[in-house]
Design an enzyme around this catalytic site. Structure first.
Site, PDB file in Angstrom:
ATOM      1  N   ASP A 237       0.850  -1.207   0.000  1.00  0.00           N
ATOM      2  CA  ASP A 237       0.000   0.000   0.000  1.00  0.00           C
ATOM      3  C   ASP A 237       0.886   1.258   0.000  1.00  0.00           C
ATOM      4  O   ASP A 237       0.822   2.082   0.896  1.00  0.00           O
ATOM      5  CB  ASP A 237      -0.924  -0.005   1.225  1.00  0.00           C
ATOM      6  CG  ASP A 237      -0.152  -0.058   2.545  1.00  0.00           C
ATOM      7  OD1 ASP A 237      -0.717   0.367   3.566  1.00  0.00           O
ATOM      8  OD2 ASP A 237       1.030  -0.491   2.561  1.00  0.00           O
TER       9      ASP A 237
ATOM     10  N   ASP B  31       6.825   0.964   1.999  1.00  0.00           N
ATOM     11  CA  ASP B  31       6.589  -0.035   0.948  1.00  0.00           C
ATOM     12  C   ASP B  31       7.509   0.265  -0.238  1.00  0.00           C
ATOM     13  O   ASP B  31       8.137  -0.627  -0.801  1.00  0.00           O
ATOM     14  CB  ASP B  31       5.156   0.028   0.440  1.00  0.00           C
ATOM     15  CG  ASP B  31       4.107  -0.155   1.512  1.00  0.00           C
ATOM     16  OD1 ASP B  31       3.865   0.800   2.270  1.00  0.00           O
ATOM     17  OD2 ASP B  31       3.534  -1.254   1.588  1.00  0.00           O
TER      18      ASP B  31
ATOM     19  N   ASN C  80      -2.453   2.554   3.466  1.00  0.00           N
ATOM     20  CA  ASN C  80      -1.951   3.911   3.763  1.00  0.00           C
ATOM     21  C   ASN C  80      -2.811   4.986   3.098  1.00  0.00           C
ATOM     22  O   ASN C  80      -2.933   6.095   3.606  1.00  0.00           O
ATOM     23  CB  ASN C  80      -0.514   4.054   3.268  1.00  0.00           C
ATOM     24  CG  ASN C  80       0.458   3.349   4.171  1.00  0.00           C
ATOM     25  OD1 ASN C  80       0.326   3.383   5.383  1.00  0.00           O
ATOM     26  ND2 ASN C  80       1.414   2.644   3.577  1.00  0.00           N
TER      27      ASN C  80
ATOM     28  N   THR D  85       3.103  -6.073   2.385  1.00  0.00           N
ATOM     29  CA  THR D  85       3.572  -5.024   3.301  1.00  0.00           C
ATOM     30  C   THR D  85       2.472  -4.011   3.603  1.00  0.00           C
ATOM     31  O   THR D  85       2.740  -2.872   3.996  1.00  0.00           O
ATOM     32  CB  THR D  85       4.784  -4.285   2.699  1.00  0.00           C
ATOM     33  OG1 THR D  85       4.423  -3.766   1.407  1.00  0.00           O
ATOM     34  CG2 THR D  85       5.973  -5.221   2.573  1.00  0.00           C
TER      35      THR D  85
ATOM     36  N   PHE E 263      -1.045  -1.126  12.400  1.00  0.00           N
ATOM     37  CA  PHE E 263      -1.926  -0.605  11.348  1.00  0.00           C
ATOM     38  C   PHE E 263      -2.356  -1.686  10.357  1.00  0.00           C
ATOM     39  O   PHE E 263      -3.556  -1.852  10.091  1.00  0.00           O
ATOM     40  CB  PHE E 263      -1.212   0.544  10.618  1.00  0.00           C
ATOM     41  CG  PHE E 263      -1.997   1.154   9.500  1.00  0.00           C
ATOM     42  CD1 PHE E 263      -1.743   0.784   8.184  1.00  0.00           C
ATOM     43  CD2 PHE E 263      -3.005   2.078   9.748  1.00  0.00           C
ATOM     44  CE1 PHE E 263      -2.466   1.349   7.128  1.00  0.00           C
ATOM     45  CE2 PHE E 263      -3.737   2.644   8.703  1.00  0.00           C
ATOM     46  CZ  PHE E 263      -3.473   2.280   7.390  1.00  0.00           C
ATOM     47  N   ASN E 264      -1.414  -2.409   9.753  1.00  0.00           N
ATOM     48  CA  ASN E 264      -1.771  -3.347   8.677  1.00  0.00           C
ATOM     49  C   ASN E 264      -2.763  -4.407   9.144  1.00  0.00           C
ATOM     50  O   ASN E 264      -3.666  -4.795   8.407  1.00  0.00           O
ATOM     51  CB  ASN E 264      -0.517  -4.047   8.129  1.00  0.00           C
ATOM     52  CG  ASN E 264       0.353  -3.122   7.300  1.00  0.00           C
ATOM     53  OD1 ASN E 264      -0.114  -2.084   6.831  1.00  0.00           O
ATOM     54  ND2 ASN E 264       1.616  -3.472   7.147  1.00  0.00           N
TER      55      ASN E 264
ATOM     56  N   HIS F 205       9.641   0.071   8.241  1.00  0.00           N
ATOM     57  CA  HIS F 205       8.957  -1.181   8.594  1.00  0.00           C
ATOM     58  C   HIS F 205       9.023  -2.228   7.464  1.00  0.00           C
ATOM     59  O   HIS F 205       9.468  -3.340   7.659  1.00  0.00           O
ATOM     60  CB  HIS F 205       7.478  -0.899   8.882  1.00  0.00           C
ATOM     61  CG  HIS F 205       7.224   0.133   9.941  1.00  0.00           C
ATOM     62  ND1 HIS F 205       7.351  -0.113  11.290  1.00  0.00           N
ATOM     63  CD2 HIS F 205       6.822   1.433   9.838  1.00  0.00           C
ATOM     64  CE1 HIS F 205       7.034   0.975  11.974  1.00  0.00           C
ATOM     65  NE2 HIS F 205       6.709   1.925  11.126  1.00  0.00           N
ATOM     66  N   ASP F 206       8.507  -1.856   6.305  1.00  0.00           N
ATOM     67  CA  ASP F 206       8.239  -2.849   5.250  1.00  0.00           C
ATOM     68  C   ASP F 206       9.505  -3.494   4.692  1.00  0.00           C
ATOM     69  O   ASP F 206       9.484  -4.645   4.258  1.00  0.00           O
ATOM     70  CB  ASP F 206       7.454  -2.197   4.116  1.00  0.00           C
ATOM     71  CG  ASP F 206       6.060  -1.784   4.568  1.00  0.00           C
ATOM     72  OD1 ASP F 206       5.495  -0.843   3.991  1.00  0.00           O
ATOM     73  OD2 ASP F 206       5.543  -2.398   5.516  1.00  0.00           O
TER      74      ASP F 206
HETATM   75  O1  RIB Z   1       2.462  -0.103  10.772  1.00  0.00           O
HETATM   76  C1  RIB Z   1       3.346   0.080   9.694  1.00  0.00           C
HETATM   77  C2  RIB Z   1       2.736  -0.392   8.419  1.00  0.00           C
HETATM   78  O2  RIB Z   1       1.579   0.384   8.118  1.00  0.00           O
HETATM   79  C3  RIB Z   1       3.665  -0.224   7.202  1.00  0.00           C
HETATM   80  O3  RIB Z   1       3.395  -1.242   6.282  1.00  0.00           O
HETATM   81  C4  RIB Z   1       3.250   1.102   6.637  1.00  0.00           C
HETATM   82  O4  RIB Z   1       3.500   1.193   5.227  1.00  0.00           O
HETATM   83  C5  RIB Z   1       1.772   1.068   6.872  1.00  0.00           C
HETATM   84  O5  RIB Z   1       1.178   0.286   5.836  1.00  0.00           O
HETATM   85 CA    CA Z   2       2.864  -0.681   3.973  1.00  0.00          CA
END
Ligand code: RIB
Ligand code: CA
Length: 314
Positions: A11, A16, A40, A124, A165-166, A238-239
């Site tokens: 996203d 990403d 996102n 991701t 979040f994801n 993160h990703d």
């Molecule tokens: O929490 C971090 C994740 O949420 C990452 O994948 C960032 O791109 C958002 O999608």
């Molecule tokens: Ca992401």
């Protein structure tokens, strides 16, 4: 060296984008398809961003737009983190190619069917497309070798105190994926909050000097803006850890644990709960990444940026 066939699903989203720069630069990975999800930003924006990223890095793999939103929940988007476009910051090229006429699930199923060997999925963003693929094509589960995902966290969340979040965006999808029996490597917040790229690292990447390196440095600067306001010393990319798990697992510390996803509750919806002491009697279903060699991780990103000095841009 035999390449690992993968499908990128994301996203974009700054992290990403950096994960895809890393994956596309690796001689270990064979990117069979790119698919987008709503996370996102809206699916329209993440898809437009994904096409521009692929154009910038010369990644012209089969491409498909994913589902409009989560399986059950209402979409949650993150403009405070990634901006109104979902990828605010540097100017990017307009897409040099159009998506395939297929939707993400159909394209992923086609890639799995046609592949001589099982394929690794690298989601991701929210796991909507992955769950939809498993629901629509249970017969293809054996063609999925491994899922290396960014999502969750066994100690804390970032969008709520309990949920990352994801996973929170589509907890029903995440539950289906974690219960699928497919080998999972989870790059959750436990490790990704340590995958910090500092401002001095941005300059190392910028100094590589090619157009991709300069854009990555600007993505890092923008992404750091939100995190600096929260007191972070650097940008948590993160990703990219989900990709690092495939190309350089030796820089990571992992532990096999049984992980379950909470889909209900006022406080814990979207939480990824790990059974550290084996009290559930459930066999481990996830390789949970707990730590990272940060310097080695940054070096991976620098070397990926250098890769784009060798290739002629698309
Ligand atoms: O929490 C971090 C994740 O949420 C990452 O994948 C960032 O791109 C958002 O999608
Ligand atoms: Ca992401």
């Amino acid at each position: 060296m035999r390449k690992i066939p993968i499908i990128l699903d994301g996203d974009p989203g700054h992290d990403d984008a950096i994960a895809w720069v890393l994956a596309n630069a690796s001689p270990m990975l064979d990117i069979r398809a790119v698919t987008t999800c709503c996370g996102n930003q809206t699916i329209e924006k993440t898809t437009y961003n994904a096409l521009r990223i692929c154009t910038l890095i010369g990644l012209n793999a089969p491409f498909a737009k994913g589902r409009k939103g989560p399986l059950v929940a209402e979409p949650i988007i993150a403009p405070t983190v990634h901006g109104e476009s979902g990828l605010d910051g540097p100017k990017l090229p307009e897409p040099a190619f159009a998506p395939s006429g297929l939707d993400a699930v159909t394209l992923m199923a086609k890639v799995l069917k046609e592949s001589e060997e099982p394929v690794t999925l690298v989601p991701t963003g929210p796991l909507t497309n992955i769950a939809a693929l498993l629901a629509a094509h249970p017969e293809l589960k054996s063609k999925i070798a491994h899922i290396s995902l960014m999502g969750g966290g066994i100690d804390f969340g970032n969008w709520t105190p309990a949920a990352e979040f994801n996973i929170l965006v589509d907890p029903e999808a995440a539950k289906m994926v974690f219960e699928s029996g497919i080998p999972i490597t989870m790059a959750g917040l436990d490790v990704t909050e340590k995958a910090l790229v500092y401002p001095e690292d941005f300059e190392r990447i910028r100094a590589v000097g090619n157009p991709v390196a300069k854009v990555v440095a600007e993505w890092l600067e923008f992404f750091y803006g939100f995190h600096r306001s929260k007191g972070y010393p650097g940008a948590p990319v993160h990703d990219a850890v989900a990709v690092a798990a495939l190309i350089k697992p030796e820089i990571l510390t992992m532990r096999k644990l049984y992980v379950a996803v909470e889909t209900e509750g006022d406080y814990c919806k979207g939480a990824t709960i790990a059974d550290r002491f084996g009290v559930t009697g459930q066999a481990p279903n996830t390789n949970v990444i707990l730590d990272i060699d940060r310097e080695a991780f940054v070096q991976l990103l620098v070397e990926a940026a250098e890769h784009y000095s060798e290739e002629v841009q698309a």
